[in-house]
Design a protein around this motif. Structure first.
Motif, PDB file in Angstrom:
ATOM      1  N   SER A  63     101.119 -16.111  29.553  1.00  0.00           N
ATOM      2  CA  SER A  63     102.047 -17.040  30.195  1.00  0.00           C
ATOM      3  C   SER A  63     101.670 -18.489  29.876  1.00  0.00           C
ATOM      4  O   SER A  63     102.551 -19.348  29.710  1.00  0.00           O
ATOM      5  CB  SER A  63     102.058 -16.823  31.717  1.00  0.00           C
ATOM      6  OG  SER A  63     100.771 -17.041  32.263  1.00  0.00           O
ATOM      7  N   TYR A  64     100.357 -18.753  29.763  1.00  0.00           N
ATOM      8  CA  TYR A  64      99.921 -20.114  29.445  1.00  0.00           C
ATOM      9  C   TYR A  64     100.297 -20.459  28.001  1.00  0.00           C
ATOM     10  O   TYR A  64     100.710 -21.584  27.709  1.00  0.00           O
ATOM     11  CB  TYR A  64      98.412 -20.246  29.650  1.00  0.00           C
ATOM     12  CG  TYR A  64      97.930 -21.683  29.646  1.00  0.00           C
ATOM     13  CD1 TYR A  64      98.300 -22.561  30.659  1.00  0.00           C
ATOM     14  CD2 TYR A  64      97.114 -22.170  28.636  1.00  0.00           C
ATOM     15  CE1 TYR A  64      97.870 -23.871  30.674  1.00  0.00           C
ATOM     16  CE2 TYR A  64      96.680 -23.477  28.638  1.00  0.00           C
ATOM     17  CZ  TYR A  64      97.060 -24.327  29.656  1.00  0.00           C
ATOM     18  OH  TYR A  64      96.634 -25.635  29.652  1.00  0.00           O
ATOM     19  N   ASN A 103     102.884 -19.299  26.502  1.00  0.00           N
ATOM     20  CA  ASN A 103     104.331 -19.531  26.549  1.00  0.00           C
ATOM     21  C   ASN A 103     104.642 -20.941  27.039  1.00  0.00           C
ATOM     22  O   ASN A 103     105.524 -21.618  26.503  1.00  0.00           O
ATOM     23  CB  ASN A 103     104.982 -18.490  27.467  1.00  0.00           C
ATOM     24  CG  ASN A 103     106.492 -18.613  27.492  1.00  0.00           C
ATOM     25  OD1 ASN A 103     107.044 -19.395  28.259  1.00  0.00           O
ATOM     26  ND2 ASN A 103     107.156 -17.833  26.659  1.00  0.00           N
ATOM     27  N   LEU A 104     103.901 -21.397  28.038  1.00  0.00           N
ATOM     28  CA  LEU A 104     104.128 -22.747  28.567  1.00  0.00           C
ATOM     29  C   LEU A 104     103.786 -23.809  27.520  1.00  0.00           C
ATOM     30  O   LEU A 104     104.488 -24.813  27.393  1.00  0.00           O
ATOM     31  CB  LEU A 104     103.284 -22.962  29.835  1.00  0.00           C
ATOM     32  CG  LEU A 104     103.717 -22.162  31.070  1.00  0.00           C
ATOM     33  CD1 LEU A 104     102.681 -22.287  32.182  1.00  0.00           C
ATOM     34  CD2 LEU A 104     105.085 -22.641  31.567  1.00  0.00           C
ATOM     35  N   ILE A 105     102.715 -23.582  26.767  1.00  0.00           N
ATOM     36  CA  ILE A 105     102.344 -24.536  25.718  1.00  0.00           C
ATOM     37  C   ILE A 105     103.430 -24.592  24.648  1.00  0.00           C
ATOM     38  O   ILE A 105     103.843 -25.670  24.205  1.00  0.00           O
ATOM     39  CB  ILE A 105     100.987 -24.147  25.088  1.00  0.00           C
ATOM     40  CG1 ILE A 105      99.857 -24.355  26.091  1.00  0.00           C
ATOM     41  CG2 ILE A 105     100.729 -24.975  23.819  1.00  0.00           C
ATOM     42  CD1 ILE A 105      98.500 -23.902  25.590  1.00  0.00           C
ATOM     43  N   HIS A 135     106.491 -24.104  24.858  1.00  0.00           N
ATOM     44  CA  HIS A 135     107.719 -24.739  25.340  1.00  0.00           C
ATOM     45  C   HIS A 135     107.477 -26.154  25.880  1.00  0.00           C
ATOM     46  O   HIS A 135     108.313 -26.704  26.598  1.00  0.00           O
ATOM     47  CB  HIS A 135     108.373 -23.865  26.434  1.00  0.00           C
ATOM     48  CG  HIS A 135     109.003 -22.621  25.890  1.00  0.00           C
ATOM     49  ND1 HIS A 135     108.289 -21.459  25.683  1.00  0.00           N
ATOM     50  CD2 HIS A 135     110.273 -22.358  25.473  1.00  0.00           C
ATOM     51  CE1 HIS A 135     109.090 -20.528  25.188  1.00  0.00           C
ATOM     52  NE2 HIS A 135     110.297 -21.045  25.053  1.00  0.00           N
ATOM     53  N   ASN A 136     106.307 -26.700  25.531  1.00  0.00           N
ATOM     54  CA  ASN A 136     105.980 -28.088  25.898  1.00  0.00           C
ATOM     55  C   ASN A 136     105.946 -28.322  27.403  1.00  0.00           C
ATOM     56  O   ASN A 136     106.230 -29.414  27.882  1.00  0.00           O
ATOM     57  CB  ASN A 136     106.971 -29.077  25.258  1.00  0.00           C
ATOM     58  CG  ASN A 136     106.784 -29.159  23.759  1.00  0.00           C
ATOM     59  OD1 ASN A 136     105.663 -29.039  23.259  1.00  0.00           O
ATOM     60  ND2 ASN A 136     107.873 -29.332  23.038  1.00  0.00           N
ATOM     61  N   HIS A 137     105.570 -27.267  28.162  1.00  0.00           N
ATOM     62  CA  HIS A 137     105.429 -27.415  29.610  1.00  0.00           C
ATOM     63  C   HIS A 137     103.963 -27.578  30.015  1.00  0.00           C
ATOM     64  O   HIS A 137     103.680 -27.834  31.183  1.00  0.00           O
ATOM     65  CB  HIS A 137     106.027 -26.211  30.331  1.00  0.00           C
ATOM     66  CG  HIS A 137     107.513 -26.092  30.157  1.00  0.00           C
ATOM     67  ND1 HIS A 137     108.371 -27.153  30.351  1.00  0.00           N
ATOM     68  CD2 HIS A 137     108.296 -25.037  29.780  1.00  0.00           C
ATOM     69  CE1 HIS A 137     109.619 -26.766  30.121  1.00  0.00           C
ATOM     70  NE2 HIS A 137     109.596 -25.493  29.767  1.00  0.00           N
ATOM     71  N   ARG A 138     103.040 -27.381  29.077  1.00  0.00           N
ATOM     72  CA  ARG A 138     101.619 -27.619  29.310  1.00  0.00           C
ATOM     73  C   ARG A 138     101.046 -28.329  28.084  1.00  0.00           C
ATOM     74  O   ARG A 138     101.481 -28.077  26.959  1.00  0.00           O
ATOM     75  CB  ARG A 138     100.860 -26.296  29.536  1.00  0.00           C
ATOM     76  CG  ARG A 138     101.165 -25.619  30.852  1.00  0.00           C
ATOM     77  CD  ARG A 138     100.612 -26.410  32.041  1.00  0.00           C
ATOM     78  NE  ARG A 138     100.816 -25.684  33.305  1.00  0.00           N
ATOM     79  CZ  ARG A 138     101.927 -25.706  34.007  1.00  0.00           C
ATOM     80  NH1 ARG A 138     102.975 -26.397  33.572  1.00  0.00           N
ATOM     81  NH2 ARG A 138     102.021 -25.028  35.147  1.00  0.00           N
ATOM     82  N   PRO A 139     100.065 -29.215  28.284  1.00  0.00           N
ATOM     83  CA  PRO A 139      99.490 -29.937  27.150  1.00  0.00           C
ATOM     84  C   PRO A 139      98.539 -29.058  26.343  1.00  0.00           C
ATOM     85  O   PRO A 139      97.986 -28.075  26.859  1.00  0.00           O
ATOM     86  CB  PRO A 139      98.734 -31.086  27.820  1.00  0.00           C
ATOM     87  CG  PRO A 139      98.327 -30.531  29.151  1.00  0.00           C
ATOM     88  CD  PRO A 139      99.467 -29.644  29.572  1.00  0.00           C
ATOM     89  N   THR A 149      95.153 -28.776  25.270  1.00  0.00           N
ATOM     90  CA  THR A 149      93.892 -29.395  25.670  1.00  0.00           C
ATOM     91  C   THR A 149      92.881 -29.361  24.530  1.00  0.00           C
ATOM     92  O   THR A 149      93.012 -28.603  23.560  1.00  0.00           O
ATOM     93  CB  THR A 149      93.294 -28.673  26.882  1.00  0.00           C
ATOM     94  OG1 THR A 149      92.948 -27.325  26.488  1.00  0.00           O
ATOM     95  CG2 THR A 149      94.282 -28.631  28.036  1.00  0.00           C
TER      96      THR A 149
END
Length: 440
Positions: free
Chosen positions: A15-16, A18-20, A22-26, A28
């Motif tokens: 899930s993390y 997927n968020l990356i 879709h530009n929903h998490r940076p 790191t």
């Protein structure tokens, strides 16, 4: 590879991932390091500097008349590069090919009447310029080799010429001679590999003889190191590869004549007075300017400069930017840059406080440099070289004395080129801005 497989390799949740994506998490630093370790990647490939260069190039690409009806905004282009950087590079390459094909067609049409031969490939000089820019004009392996040469040859700053010649003969078994002009009317340096004989033309001044000897030492002793850099650059033609080898050998020669630590220390002490530095290190003004752009050693960096060399017709033959200033890739540059004004006062250093349309301010200095003369009957050519830095570094330069750096209202308002510049009321405008219609 699926998101689950990637997540497992990186030790994070699907899930993390997927968020990356879709530009929903940076992204790191820890994940970047894991990516580099797991997939054996060069972290420099993630540098934002590369995206910025592509964005600047595409802003110029989409400023062409070909795209006028599409009205693409800067945000559109930035989003495109951020989301599809590989496709963005492909578009830049495609446009380059389009321009070359168009120019070749025009040359062919002209050739029907004047016998001109059309050209079809990208200029090797452009590819080599990109190579130097990608490395920030700093090559540690060549710097280390130059310092090693000083130790091995026991070079003396007061007799650099004698030390280099002795190194040629004693360590590299290369004979050396100076040829009269009638013997070598064209070449300034010639190396006979069979006889192991290096010949330099008598028209070279002493400082240039030192430089050319150092170039030959690089081509003989550092061929493997230079070839590794060239191979990684993926240059498209043999001409580009050969020109890159020459450029890297020249870089080494500059590092030999102007060793990093002593040269940077002198530059800081003399506040980057290029004329004085040339006297102290027995080099030309242009060689000093080149060397100043390579002071990028991590932890011991000099003022970040941009540099440009032009001829009297406005053709840019050399360019490098460590300041973020943009150079026109596909068209003419802004005529208000002081490097073009330098031709009005040959031999004098002109200064300029300038601002770009985006508000960035620069302090620049420029002067003319005569090219090598081969005697009274040889044609005389003149170039100008311009150097500049962000205005925050201006006080480190001797040329800023007497200039009110804080008064940006009086700064010269410059741009990249007419097609990209937003200053509609500029008195030097030669072409309309791409997003502004003109009434005729």
């Amino acid at each position: 590879m699926t998101q689950s497989q990637l997540a497992q390799r990186l030790g994070i949740s699907p899930s993390y991932v997927n968020l990356i994506e879709h530009n929903h998490r940076p992204m790191t630093a820890n994940i970047l390091i894991r990516l580099a370790r797991v997939f054996e990647l060069d972290l420099a490939s993630f540098s934002a500097d590369d995206d910025e260069r592509i964005t600047r190039d595409l802003l110029e690409v989409f400023a062409d008349d070909l795209f006028q009806e599409h009205q693409l905004s800067n945000t559109d282009i930035q989003d495109f590069v951020a989301n599809s950087p590989t496709v963005a590079r492909a578009v830049r390459t495609l446009f380059q090919a389009f321009r070359e094909t168009s120019e070749a067609a025009a040359e062919l049409a002209g050739g029907l009447t004047d016998g001109a031969t059309p050209g079809t490939s990208r200029l090797p000089s452009e590819e080599v310029t990109d190579l130097m820019q990608e490395h920030s004009n700093y090559f540690p392996v060549l710097e280390e080799a130059a310092e090693q040469l000083w130790r091995d040859a026991r070079l003396d700053p007061d007799d650099l010429y004698g030390g280099l010649v002795r190194h040629l003969r004693d360590r590299l078994t290369i004979d050396f001679r100076i040829a009269r002009l009638e013997e070598e009317p064209e070449a300034i340096r010639r190396f006979d590999t069979q006889r192991r004989l290096l010949t330099l033309s008598e028209v070279l001044p002493p400082r240039s003889r030192n430089f050319q000897i150092a170039v030959q030492i690089a081509l003989v002793t550092l061929a493997d190191d230079i070839d590794r850099i060239v191979r990684r650059a993926a240059l498209s033609t043999a001409d580009s590869q050969n020109l890159a080898r020459v450029a890297l050998a020249n870089y080494f020669a500059g590092a030999v004549l102007m060793p990093y630590k002593p040269f940077l220390a002198a530059a800081r002490e003399e506040r980057y007075d290029v004329e004085l530095l040339g006297h102290r290190f027995r080099t030309s003004l242009e060689q000093c300017c080149h060397r100043l752009t390579s002071m990028r050693r991590p932890g011991n960096e000099g003022v970040p400069f941009h540099m440009v060399r032009v001829d009297i017709a406005g053709n840019i033959s050399k360019k490098f930017s460590a300041t973020g200033i943009r150079f026109a890739r596909f068209g003419a540059a802004c005529s208000l840059w002081n490097v073009f004004q330098a031709f009005l006062t040959p031999g004098q250093i002109r200064t300029q406080l300038s601002t770009m349309p985006d508000g960035k301010a620069f302090f620049c200095f420029a002067t003319t440099i005569p090219k090598l003369r081969r005697g009274f009957h040889a044609p005389h050519s003149l170039h100008a070289i311009g150097m500049g830095c962000d205005v925050s570094h201006a006080r480190e330069l001797v040329y800023s004395d007497g200039t009110d750096i804080a008064d940006l209202d009086s700064a010269v308002k410059i741009g990249v080129s007419c097609r990209l510049c937003e200053r509609i009321d500029c008195s030097q405008r030669a072409f309309p801005q791409i997003r502004k219609e003109i009434g005729v």
